[in-house]
Design an enzyme around this catalytic site. Structure first.
Site, PDB file in Angstrom:
ATOM      1  CB  THR A 289      -0.939   0.018   1.223  1.00 42.27           C
ATOM      2  OG1 THR A 289      -0.162   0.023   2.412  1.00 42.27           O
ATOM      3  CG2 THR A 289      -1.866  -1.188   1.220  1.00 42.27           C
ATOM      4  CG  ASP A 290      -0.917   4.758  -1.835  1.00 42.61           C
ATOM      5  OD1 ASP A 290      -1.681   4.648  -0.856  1.00 42.61           O
ATOM      6  OD2 ASP A 290      -1.307   5.141  -2.951  1.00 42.61           O
ATOM      7  CB  ALA A 291       1.286   7.877   1.943  1.00 44.94           C
TER       8      ALA A 291
ATOM      9  CB  ILE B 264      -5.410   2.537  -1.908  1.00 45.31           C
ATOM     10  CG1 ILE B 264      -4.646   3.678  -2.579  1.00 45.31           C
ATOM     11  CG2 ILE B 264      -6.632   3.079  -1.175  1.00 45.31           C
ATOM     12  CD1 ILE B 264      -5.439   4.411  -3.645  1.00 45.31           C
TER      13      ILE B 264
END
Length: 150
Positions: A21-23, A26
């Site tokens: 996931t990203d920041a 998601i």
């Protein structure tokens, strides 16, 4: 050669981990390409061919081109179902159509097509896909092989 004649659709299951996931929490867009790569590798394994064994025999599969379309996000802990269906089979390449869906609601998250070339491991030049592997992808019996029970 038309692919998938007698081959059942293939899917691979995986889970979204924190590292995917990203920041924003998601799945980072490029990780869908990794999920689809894993499904193609597992498709090959399901046919009885391991990438490591093929590489030892001087054969590699390399992505020539990739196309992806994103529809909805996957999130941490989602279980994903990734398809890997051969839609075109040529002498030295094959085209996969792939989808990434969320297992709980079957929502389409990402879909794409990948042209994968067969190459020589020593110089990365194109080479023919071995006949037995071509027939495995097509779901047909290679000439000279006897099916189980015959």
């Amino acid at each position: 050669m038309r692919a998938q004649n007698g081959v059942q659709p293939f899917s691979h299951h995986c889970r979204v981990y924190y590292e995917d996931t990203d920041a924003g929490g998601i799945v980072y867009y490029v990780n869908y390409l990794k999920f689809m790569e894993r499904a193609r590798t597992e498709r090959l394994r399901e046919l009885g061919y391991a990438q490591s064994t093929l590489a030892g025999e001087g054969l590699l599969f390399v992505v020539h081109s990739a196309e992806a379309r994103y529809h909805a996000p996957a999130r941490l802990d989602d279980e994903l179902v990734i398809s890997a269906d051969v839609i075109e089979l040529n002498r030295a390449s094959l085209r996969f159509r792939q989808q990434v869906r969320r297992a709980t609601d079957d929502a389409l998250l990402c879909e794409g097509q990948f042209l994968v070339a067969c190459a020589r491991a020593d110089n990365l030049k194109p080479r023919a896909i071995p006949e037995t592997l071509r027939h495995a992808f097509a779901g047909t019996q290679a000439p000279g092989l006897i099916a189980a029970g015959e």
